[in-house]
Write a protein that holds these residues in place. Sequence first.
Motif, PDB file in Angstrom:
ATOM      1  N   GLY A 111      -6.620   5.693  -9.670  1.00 38.47           N
ATOM      2  CA  GLY A 111      -6.976   6.540  -8.639  1.00 38.47           C
ATOM      3  C   GLY A 111      -7.862   7.564  -8.787  1.00 38.47           C
ATOM      4  N   ASN A 112      -8.581   7.895  -9.959  1.00 37.06           N
ATOM      5  CA  ASN A 112      -9.727   8.781 -10.109  1.00 37.06           C
ATOM      6  C   ASN A 112     -10.884   8.384  -9.487  1.00 37.06           C
ATOM      7  N   LEU A 113     -11.371   7.345  -9.455  1.00 33.39           N
ATOM      8  CA  LEU A 113     -12.891   6.955  -9.008  1.00 33.39           C
ATOM      9  C   LEU A 113     -12.839   5.736  -8.175  1.00 33.39           C
ATOM     10  N   ASN A 114     -11.694   4.914  -8.330  1.00 34.89           N
ATOM     11  CA  ASN A 114     -11.687   3.426  -7.801  1.00 34.89           C
ATOM     12  C   ASN A 114     -10.597   3.047  -7.034  1.00 34.89           C
ATOM     13  N   LEU A 115     -10.561   2.152  -6.358  1.00 34.04           N
ATOM     14  CA  LEU A 115      -9.478   1.375  -5.894  1.00 34.04           C
ATOM     15  C   LEU A 115      -9.261   0.329  -6.824  1.00 34.04           C
ATOM     16  N   VAL A 116      -8.087  -0.151  -7.330  1.00 34.88           N
ATOM     17  CA  VAL A 116      -8.043  -1.423  -8.118  1.00 34.88           C
ATOM     18  C   VAL A 116      -6.829  -2.112  -7.803  1.00 34.88           C
ATOM     19  N   PHE A 117      -6.900  -3.369  -7.290  1.00 30.82           N
ATOM     20  CA  PHE A 117      -6.134  -4.285  -6.605  1.00 30.82           C
ATOM     21  C   PHE A 117      -5.772  -5.362  -7.949  1.00 30.82           C
ATOM     22  N   HIS A 118      -4.398  -5.669  -8.214  1.00 31.22           N
ATOM     23  CA  HIS A 118      -4.146  -6.618  -8.768  1.00 31.22           C
ATOM     24  C   HIS A 118      -3.804  -7.888  -8.098  1.00 31.22           C
ATOM     25  N   ILE A 119      -4.228  -8.965  -8.015  1.00 29.23           N
ATOM     26  CA  ILE A 119      -4.025  -9.789  -6.967  1.00 29.23           C
ATOM     27  C   ILE A 119      -3.585 -11.234  -7.503  1.00 29.23           C
ATOM     28  N   SER A 120      -2.268 -11.626  -7.317  1.00 31.68           N
ATOM     29  CA  SER A 120      -1.836 -12.785  -8.251  1.00 31.68           C
ATOM     30  C   SER A 120      -1.270 -13.630  -7.345  1.00 31.68           C
ATOM     31  N   ASP A 121      -0.974 -14.842  -7.788  1.00 38.45           N
ATOM     32  CA  ASP A 121      -0.394 -16.182  -7.397  1.00 38.45           C
ATOM     33  C   ASP A 121       0.970 -16.339  -8.006  1.00 38.45           C
ATOM     34  N   PRO A 122       2.099 -15.887  -7.609  1.00 36.62           N
ATOM     35  CA  PRO A 122       3.172 -16.104  -8.578  1.00 36.62           C
ATOM     36  C   PRO A 122       3.487 -17.577  -8.916  1.00 36.62           C
ATOM     37  N   ALA A 123       2.909 -18.598  -8.042  1.00 36.14           N
ATOM     38  CA  ALA A 123       3.516 -19.860  -8.100  1.00 36.14           C
ATOM     39  C   ALA A 123       2.883 -20.413  -9.286  1.00 36.14           C
ATOM     40  N   SER A 124       1.416 -20.269  -9.410  1.00 37.33           N
ATOM     41  CA  SER A 124       0.507 -20.685 -10.535  1.00 37.33           C
ATOM     42  C   SER A 124       0.528 -19.787 -11.837  1.00 37.33           C
ATOM     43  N   GLY A 125       1.021 -18.484 -11.533  1.00 38.99           N
ATOM     44  CA  GLY A 125       0.938 -17.458 -12.744  1.00 38.99           C
ATOM     45  C   GLY A 125      -0.257 -17.047 -12.958  1.00 38.99           C
ATOM     46  N   ARG A 126      -1.377 -17.364 -11.811  1.00 41.24           N
ATOM     47  CA  ARG A 126      -2.838 -16.873 -12.009  1.00 41.24           C
ATOM     48  C   ARG A 126      -2.836 -15.500 -11.408  1.00 41.24           C
ATOM     49  N   LEU A 133      -1.100 -15.436  -2.305  1.00 39.51           N
ATOM     50  CA  LEU A 133      -1.568 -14.363  -3.121  1.00 39.51           C
ATOM     51  C   LEU A 133      -0.652 -12.990  -2.788  1.00 39.51           C
ATOM     52  N   LYS A 134      -0.225 -12.288  -3.697  1.00 41.92           N
ATOM     53  CA  LYS A 134       0.314 -11.141  -3.659  1.00 41.92           C
ATOM     54  C   LYS A 134      -0.550  -9.977  -4.361  1.00 41.92           C
ATOM     55  N   SER A 135      -0.627  -8.540  -3.560  1.00 40.13           N
ATOM     56  CA  SER A 135      -1.555  -7.685  -4.238  1.00 40.13           C
ATOM     57  C   SER A 135      -0.935  -6.442  -4.485  1.00 40.13           C
ATOM     58  N   ARG A 136      -1.330  -5.622  -5.393  1.00 37.98           N
ATOM     59  CA  ARG A 136      -0.770  -4.100  -5.498  1.00 37.98           C
ATOM     60  C   ARG A 136      -1.707  -3.549  -5.971  1.00 37.98           C
ATOM     61  N   GLU A 137      -1.926  -2.257  -5.561  1.00 44.29           N
ATOM     62  CA  GLU A 137      -3.085  -1.376  -6.071  1.00 44.29           C
ATOM     63  C   GLU A 137      -2.409  -0.472  -7.261  1.00 44.29           C
TER      64      GLU A 137
END
Lengths: 401, 401
Positions: free
Chosen positions: B37-52, B29-33
């Motif tokens: 940034g106002n009120l929350n942390l939001v991570f986008h977490i993805s699996d490049p292999a499956s595209g999910r 899995l890969k992750s990026r924030e």
Amino acid sequence: MTNYHALTQAEAVEYAHGIEDVFPDGAQLKSREIGDGNLNLVFHISDPASGRALILKQALPYAKVIGESVPLTLDRVRIECEALRIQGELCPDLTPKVYAYEPDLALMVMEDLSDHIVMRRGLMERGRYPLFAGHIGSFLARTLFFTSDLAMDQQEKKLRVKSFINPELCNITEDLILYAPYTKSRMNIFEPHIRDAVERIWADKELHLEVTLLREKFLTKAQALLHGDLHTDNIFIKPDSTKVIDPEFAYYGPMGFDIGTVIANLLLNYSGQEGWSTDTLERTDYRRYLLDTVHDLWTQFELQFRELWNGHAADRMAKTRGYQDLYVARLLQDTIGFAGVIMLCRVHGFIHVADIDHIEDAAARERAQRIALEIGVALIKRNRSARSIEEVLDIALKAVN
Amino acid sequence: MTNYHALTQAEAVEYAHGIEDVFPDGAQLKSREIGDGNLNLVFHISDPASGRALILKQALPYAKVIGESVPLTLDRVRIECEALRIQGELCPDLTPKVYAYEPDLALMVMEDLSDHIVMRRGLMERGRYPLFAGHIGSFLARTLFFTSDLAMDQQEKKLRVKSFINPELCNITEDLILYAPYTKSRMNIFEPHIRDAVERIWADKELHLEVTLLREKFLTKAQALLHGDLHTDNIFIKPDSTKVIDPEFAYYGPMGFDIGTVIANLLLNYSGQEGWSTDTLERTDYRRYLLDTVHDLWTQFELQFRELWNGHAADRMAKTRGYQDLYVARLLQDTIGFAGVIMLCRVHGFIHVADIDHIEDAAARERAQRIALEIGVALIKRNRSARSIEEVLDIALKAVN
């Protein structure tokens, strides 16, 4: 609520002994149950030797009036206690003192008011209470203003709304006051001699729209902490003192509901005068006193409410030009509308008033019922266009002339 | 909340591995924030292999936008989750799926919407979304109708009001949208070139009265469960799909606030077109599209709201003759008023919109700001007398001609 059980007389007395600073040590206490028996046990516990007394009130887990089949949460005692605490802070002279509150038993102990009489009884005896309009005007102005967004920290107010969410008791009002009287429901009780008038109410579409709008306000408008049941059985009175009891229907609702309830009960007695005096002059005179009281009550309320607003508003936009006038104008309209619905439900709805029902002469009782229905319908139809309290007096005068 | 700590990227990834049925076993899995940034942390977490992919959103215990000095309860994650659950049941196609909710960490995991774009960006690129008006009209009609006293068991609704008491987030709206823009407050941010227009707003007593009345509705009118923050950054869109995210401001308030927020954001983009195209024809054409969307959105909303009312009203007085028409007429008025206040706060208040602020040419940006202020003021002043959505279009057209 596992420890809950309804107290016996003996247990009530034992509990009362434990309350500090009321009875002398070793007092021989007497007890009698004095509840009207709808929703609560009420024990009057006294020490004949010292003349001291207190009231022990315990909530029943069902509504006796409809039968044991209607369960009610005991949480209403918490709501009543908390409302009494807030009302007591705002109006110490107009609120009974609370000595104790026992959540597990859904009971509270409070000041005895035996030196007062129930105001409905007082009015039926044509008593005059020259301080009443000022007292109740002050109670309404202070409790409604100081619990509203006008005066409270607005985030604290939201938490208070939360703690006074009161579904079951509100449901009683929504059903029995704001719905059933306008439909052919088994929850309406009335004598056959007024069936024609009741059927006109059931068929009156213009009236139903106004009631629906008032009902919407009751359901949605979290304006102030209401007493919620401010009729004249819940006011104890003597010439120099007024006490407001029983706020178990308290919730955040439209201010006009409380003010309208008091006015409706004065006008129900006004209608009932048809049966309480055969002396026309005496009747006219007492009715004039009742209308003066309605007028003074609103005037006192408005005066004090505006003074509080000018001196104590916390809302940063409360001083906006024109806002106070518009607010008070809408308050009067809500008051008139709710006064009307409360009058009707007390004539042909589920719970009546002694001011009318106890009239022995059937013809006089029927006249009283018709007068009350006429006033109630006219108030409801007038509500959204009303501009002054004088319109209420005109409607009341027209109904008896 | 003793177990709370802000997740690191690595912890977020570890948590995401534990969510069932999203990623294949052993996915890298890969992750990026990606939070604003106002009120929350939001991570986008993805699996490049499956595209999910999925989104992990964690509330921060303070408002970053104002600095760490403003604490916020983490209870807003509960509110957001619960609102998403209700919206998801009512509008499954318009609401992101929630995979997990972890109260102790104030975090939730939900559907990735990377195949959509943020609607504000879409409008700034002059994208057209012919299904949007129908989608959002349906979202508004269904979420507002089915959470109101018109459709819900009215005692259940009271418990829902209780669970959505949301003081801190409401306070942001009450301060930054419904108060500060009308007073010389440090919470207003604007460029010196529009100071004259802002000062006219600060001095306009007629305007202040209308805003005070709208603010009173926001404070007291528990009409339906609102999204509470339905601007175009909280709408993800692609030609065939619309998703409404981020209901952390959800609470029981006046329906017109949500509808007005969407319309205000369309009209802010309409104002901003001043800087996004130098081709007059293109600009006029896109503005026509935006006004058509405002018109269709209201029309779709009204149509569906009335259909739901006719088919699904539970309130026993909902069928009262004249009530639905009056209700919808007042809804339109509230919508217009709230659209106006939301436009103004986004021009000279604390939080602006990219549709206007990102215009590079200062003269065009100033024109856009003045158009938005003119529309906003006119909507607010018209609100109580408005009778049709066409009046909104007329006001918008007049401001650019």
